[in-house]
Structures are given as C-alpha cells and as structure tokens.
Design an enzyme around this catalytic site. Sequence first.
Site, mmCIF file in Angstrom:
data_model
loop_
_atom_site.group_PDB
_atom_site.id
_atom_site.type_symbol
_atom_site.label_atom_id
_atom_site.label_comp_id
_atom_site.label_asym_id
_atom_site.label_seq_id
_atom_site.Cartn_x
_atom_site.Cartn_y
_atom_site.Cartn_z
ATOM 1 C CB SER A 43 88.671 51.858 32.547
ATOM 2 O OG SER A 43 88.909 51.820 33.943
ATOM 3 C CE LYS A 119 85.660 53.896 35.643
ATOM 4 N NZ LYS A 119 86.147 53.163 34.446
#
Length: 272
Positions: A43, A119
């Site tokens: 990701s 993230k």
Amino acid sequence: MAESRRARRSLLRDSAIVVVAAVVIALVVKTFFFQAFSIPSGSMNNTLLKGDRVLVDKFSPWFGAEPARGDVVVFKDPGHWLDDTAEAPTPHNGVGAYVQNALSDIGLMPSADENYLIKRVIAVGGDTVSCRAGQPLRVNGVILHEPYLYPSATPCDDDAVGTVVVPAGDLWVMGDHRDDSADSRTQRLRGHGGGFVPVSDVVGRADVVVWPLSRWAALPEPDTFHQSGLSQPGDGILEPLALGALVVLTLGLALLYRRRRRVRRVRRTRGF
C-alpha cells in the site's frame, strides 16, 4: 593455572556484562526511542516495499510532538481497518513465532501478531481534504503535487470521498499506492470512524528504511507539504533530540563499562 582460570572467569564475566548491557540498551531504545516495524503490504509502494523494515521514532511524542502532514507514521488499528485486507498480520506458529516474539521484546524485530498499519499523513485536525475523482488531492484548498505516488496510481480516482473536515485530535492518512491502499478513504466509505486515525493511536513517525541495506533511505516530509498555508512551524525539531538522546545513552553506558574495567584492573594490580 589459577591465574588462567581467573582470566577465563573474568572474560566470561565481561562477556556477560556486554550481553546484558546490550539487552538493556535494546529494551530502553524500544520503549522510549525507536522500534523496528515490518511493511506488511504494497500500500506504500514505491516509497516502502513489502518486507522493508523501518525505524520508528517513539521519542518525540513523549515531548508532545504530534504527526505532521507528509509524515509516514505507524499506528494501531483504529478498529476493523485490518479486516479482510492484505495488511492483516500473517499468523505464525511454533518455534519461529517464539523466536520472533522474543526478538520483538527487545526491539530487534516486529511482533508476529502486531496489529499496526503504516500510511502517510495527508491532513491533521482542522484541515479540509478534497478528494474527488479526476482531480488532484487538495488540503485547505491547496493542491498537493505528490511525487511519492506509485507511478500508475491516481490521487483520488479510487474511493473518492469528496470533501472531508478532519476533527481535532485526528489524522487523515493515505497510502502512496492509492489504487492498492485501504486507507482513510476506504474506511470512511465502510463507516469505520469516518476514516480518521486518533493521534493517540500513533506509535511514531517512520524516519528511515533500515532493511534491506540496499533499500536504506530516509523518509523526510515531501516539499509539497511545506507550501504556504500548509507548513507547520516547529515540525520535526524533536527528531534530532531523539537521535542525540540515543547517542548520549549509548556513550554513557560505554563509559560506565570502561570505568568498571579500569577499576578492576587497578584492583588486580594492587592485589585486591
């Protein structure tokens, strides 16, 4: 012969002291300074690849530092984010899991069953995020030019959520591989806490990729987050303090060990 046995005992004692000191340093570093985490998915491609190890700064938050826009952060699962995603930890059993968890306890490896995500912080409390299909990502009306995006990824085409206001004390986070990241956008559409991450769930900022060595790289805040109207004065000034404290701690323990050895040599010389 007696002197030889005494020398062997001294060597064993000194070796034990070194090992214990190393474990103590590792425990202190993991608890207060830095911890290694493994990247579980793609990701964050290509900034971070699956299997990379990053070193996370846990020191700065002790002094009130909070994540800034552009930081890559590790955080606890705010609730159900890891359900049915590629980022869920892979269960380990047997001796391998035991060894990994033992190394995790001293910060040399991430835990085999940890529920953490990584993230990039896009917006902080009070910010307005505009994430619309076919348009660039905007924060407080400012367009973010995102050189860190995965080459084929689009800023907001997948999971476009329109306009979102981030509550105080929360973060809006997104993966660099937008087409393969179950981030704040996805969680908002799923109804998981509006897609926000509480600042209190953040473990720390990922400062550097440390493994594999061929991937070694620092993880600074991209320039796009320093645009007028976005920059946060004072961001990042505590990171050098974390590194400095770690150096001071290591040097202090080394000096204490050298002093102990010097005193022991003097006592042996004087027949004590």
